[in-house]
Motif scaffolding. Sequence first.
Motif, PDB file in Angstrom:
ATOM      1  N   ARG A  30       0.853  -1.197   0.000  1.00 37.41           N
ATOM      2  CA  ARG A  30       0.000   0.000   0.000  1.00 37.41           C
ATOM      3  C   ARG A  30       0.883   1.239   0.000  1.00 37.41           C
ATOM      4  NH1 ARG A  30      -3.231   0.353   4.522  1.00 37.41           N
ATOM      5  NH2 ARG A  30      -1.379  -0.291   5.669  1.00 37.41           N
ATOM      6  N   PHE A  31       0.801   2.015  -1.062  1.00 39.39           N
ATOM      7  CA  PHE A  31       1.683   3.186  -1.122  1.00 39.39           C
ATOM      8  C   PHE A  31       0.992   4.447  -1.618  1.00 39.39           C
ATOM      9  CE2 PHE A  31       3.105   3.537  -5.680  1.00 39.39           C
ATOM     10  CZ  PHE A  31       2.454   2.414  -6.186  1.00 39.39           C
TER      11      PHE A  31
ATOM     12  N   SER B 235      -0.428   3.511   9.604  1.00 41.27           N
ATOM     13  CA  SER B 235       0.858   2.939   9.181  1.00 41.27           C
ATOM     14  C   SER B 235       0.661   2.269   7.827  1.00 41.27           C
ATOM     15  CB  SER B 235       1.344   1.891  10.191  1.00 41.27           C
ATOM     16  OG  SER B 235       1.422   2.457  11.474  1.00 41.27           O
ATOM     17  N   PHE B 236       1.572   2.509   6.909  1.00 45.75           N
ATOM     18  CA  PHE B 236       1.433   1.927   5.567  1.00 45.75           C
ATOM     19  C   PHE B 236       2.821   1.710   4.975  1.00 45.75           C
ATOM     20  CE2 PHE B 236       2.129   5.938   3.192  1.00 45.75           C
ATOM     21  CZ  PHE B 236       2.046   6.831   4.253  1.00 45.75           C
ATOM     22  N   ASP B 237       2.853   1.122   3.762  1.00 47.50           N
ATOM     23  CA  ASP B 237       4.141   0.623   3.260  1.00 47.50           C
ATOM     24  C   ASP B 237       5.094   1.705   2.749  1.00 47.50           C
ATOM     25  OD1 ASP B 237       3.956  -2.328   3.495  1.00 47.50           O
ATOM     26  OD2 ASP B 237       2.161  -2.005   2.294  1.00 47.50           O
ATOM     27  N   MET B 238       4.591   2.627   1.953  1.00 54.42           N
ATOM     28  CA  MET B 238       5.534   3.566   1.323  1.00 54.42           C
ATOM     29  C   MET B 238       4.894   4.910   0.997  1.00 54.42           C
ATOM     30  SD  MET B 238       7.371   3.382  -2.374  1.00 54.42           S
ATOM     31  CE  MET B 238       8.807   2.441  -1.884  1.00 54.42           C
ATOM     32  N   HIS B 239       5.760   5.917   1.077  1.00 50.08           N
ATOM     33  CA  HIS B 239       5.359   7.264   0.671  1.00 50.08           C
ATOM     34  C   HIS B 239       6.398   7.736  -0.337  1.00 50.08           C
ATOM     35  CE1 HIS B 239       3.785  11.190   0.727  1.00 50.08           C
ATOM     36  NE2 HIS B 239       3.249  11.173   1.935  1.00 50.08           N
ATOM     37  N   SER B 240       5.936   8.437  -1.382  1.00 49.00           N
ATOM     38  CA  SER B 240       6.882   8.803  -2.437  1.00 49.00           C
ATOM     39  C   SER B 240       6.583  10.173  -3.044  1.00 49.00           C
ATOM     40  CB  SER B 240       6.812   7.736  -3.544  1.00 49.00           C
ATOM     41  OG  SER B 240       7.580   8.124  -4.656  1.00 49.00           O
TER      42      SER B 240
ATOM     43  N   TRP C 244      10.494   5.445   2.449  1.00 50.31           N
ATOM     44  CA  TRP C 244      10.391   6.728   1.744  1.00 50.31           C
ATOM     45  C   TRP C 244      11.172   6.648   0.436  1.00 50.31           C
ATOM     46  CZ3 TRP C 244       7.317  10.787   3.187  1.00 50.31           C
ATOM     47  CH2 TRP C 244       6.763  10.720   4.475  1.00 50.31           C
ATOM     48  N   PHE C 245      10.466   6.841  -0.665  1.00 47.40           N
ATOM     49  CA  PHE C 245      11.056   6.717  -2.005  1.00 47.40           C
ATOM     50  C   PHE C 245      11.022   8.099  -2.671  1.00 47.40           C
ATOM     51  CE2 PHE C 245       9.633   5.113  -6.496  1.00 47.40           C
ATOM     52  CZ  PHE C 245      10.917   5.252  -7.006  1.00 47.40           C
TER      53      PHE C 245
END
Length: 463
Positions: free
Chosen positions: A23-24, A226-231, A260-261
């Motif tokens: 989930r991102f 809370s989740f997998d990724m933020h970009s 963080w991507f």
Amino acid sequence: MKLQDTLTRSQKKICPIDGQTYRFYCCGPTVYGAAHIGNFRTFVLQDVFRRTLETGGTRTLHVRNLTDVDDKTIRDSQAAGKTLKAFTDQWRDKFHTDCEALACLPPHIEPSAVEHIPQQIAMIETLIKKGHAYASDDGSVYFKISSFPNYGKLSHLDERELDLGKTQNTRANSDEYEKDSISDFVLWKARRNEDGENFWESPWGQGRPGWHLECSAMIAEYLGDSFDMHSGGVDLVFPHHENEIAQSECACGGHFAAHWFHITHLLVDGGKMSKSLGNMYTLTDLEAKGFTAMEVRYVLIGSHYRKPLNFTLESLSGVKEALNNLAKSAAKIASNMGNETTLPSADFGVFQPAWDSLNNDLNTPGALGGIFTGLREASKFTGKEAAAALAGLNRILKALGITLPEISKEITDIPADIQTLADTRWAARSNKDWATSDKLRDELSTKGWAMKDGKDSYELSKS
Ligand code: AMP
Ligand code: ZN
């Protein structure tokens, strides 16, 4: 897959927290004009990331917002004499058209800031209740960054020896500010004359949300605490993402994003894009110059996301040839298959190194290099082997979101003697043996074929 994480400055393995769906969240465009190719570097790389996960069998949930209320959208809608909605809808539609042309998969959820005003107000109320925000005399509300000791962890502000205690009486009302002037930032902006009709009622009076808040509120709504990724692009690390962490962790608890991507910026002719220099290209600008969206995508993935990409029109010119060469090689493998058919396969075959590159910190230039190497090997295959190679090629191209141009049948069915003549002439030309090169060109011409010389290779066509 392994990918660099901005927070820990290390490569981390990508796997869903819940063991099922990755989930991102990606910060989306501010819809006040056409997105430029810098924006699209970020969106295309996020798309390759998602495609790579999906190609590898991981389900994804991709959320990307639309910023349809901020200083810029309000200012420019008024200048255009349109309502904020009519103005931002038009640019949202343009963004969607460009994304489709660039083969970016639409996010599963695309929430907009204007559609989530109540959620943003509720988050501010929670922050005030918990002692992390305060209202000022004019009816604006600010986040108190001295109330959050972790402030600055993403952008490593601690290494800049900035003392959070010093920020207590300084406030920033604008959405963007510099790293050296960290200060309490605005969550709710009291209505000003220049806002016109663009305001909402709130417990603090009429106004509108600050820019940083929308992402926190929409993430809470669609991805939880809370989740997998933020970009996003690298410019968002500070203050935008730093402020999102502060708002979300203080309001919701939780650990916010696990990864963080950030994508490094695209530069044009070695510098920043700017309207005044006339080098702020949109997709429409490049299409008007005769380039296709797929060629633009190819350039955008042609360098690694952690390095600046220096965009030039010349770099785009070479791409047509590269894509044509890819298409020709693919057609050749297809013609070598005989009666075999390509079956979808879980195997990359000769394209395994290309796939490995993608999974190694999303090395897209490495993957493109791996494709050309794989094609050279696959050109010798026939029958079942050729069919398997083509299946592997299709799979890696899908992960990169590359569609090959149509090439005419004439080009794929080049007779062997013509091919040999052309190869011999190309070798002579490369050795600067102009006499032989000219002689072979004439010979090809008598047989009805023309040879167009490119930088790294040639094209054959019927004359
Ligand atoms: P914006 O519409 O300005 O909010 O930007 C949309 C996305 O594009 C954000 O993730 C930005 O960080 C990113 N971005 C902006 N400029 C560039 C650039 N020159 N190169 C790469 N990404 C960019
Ligand atoms: Zn955001």
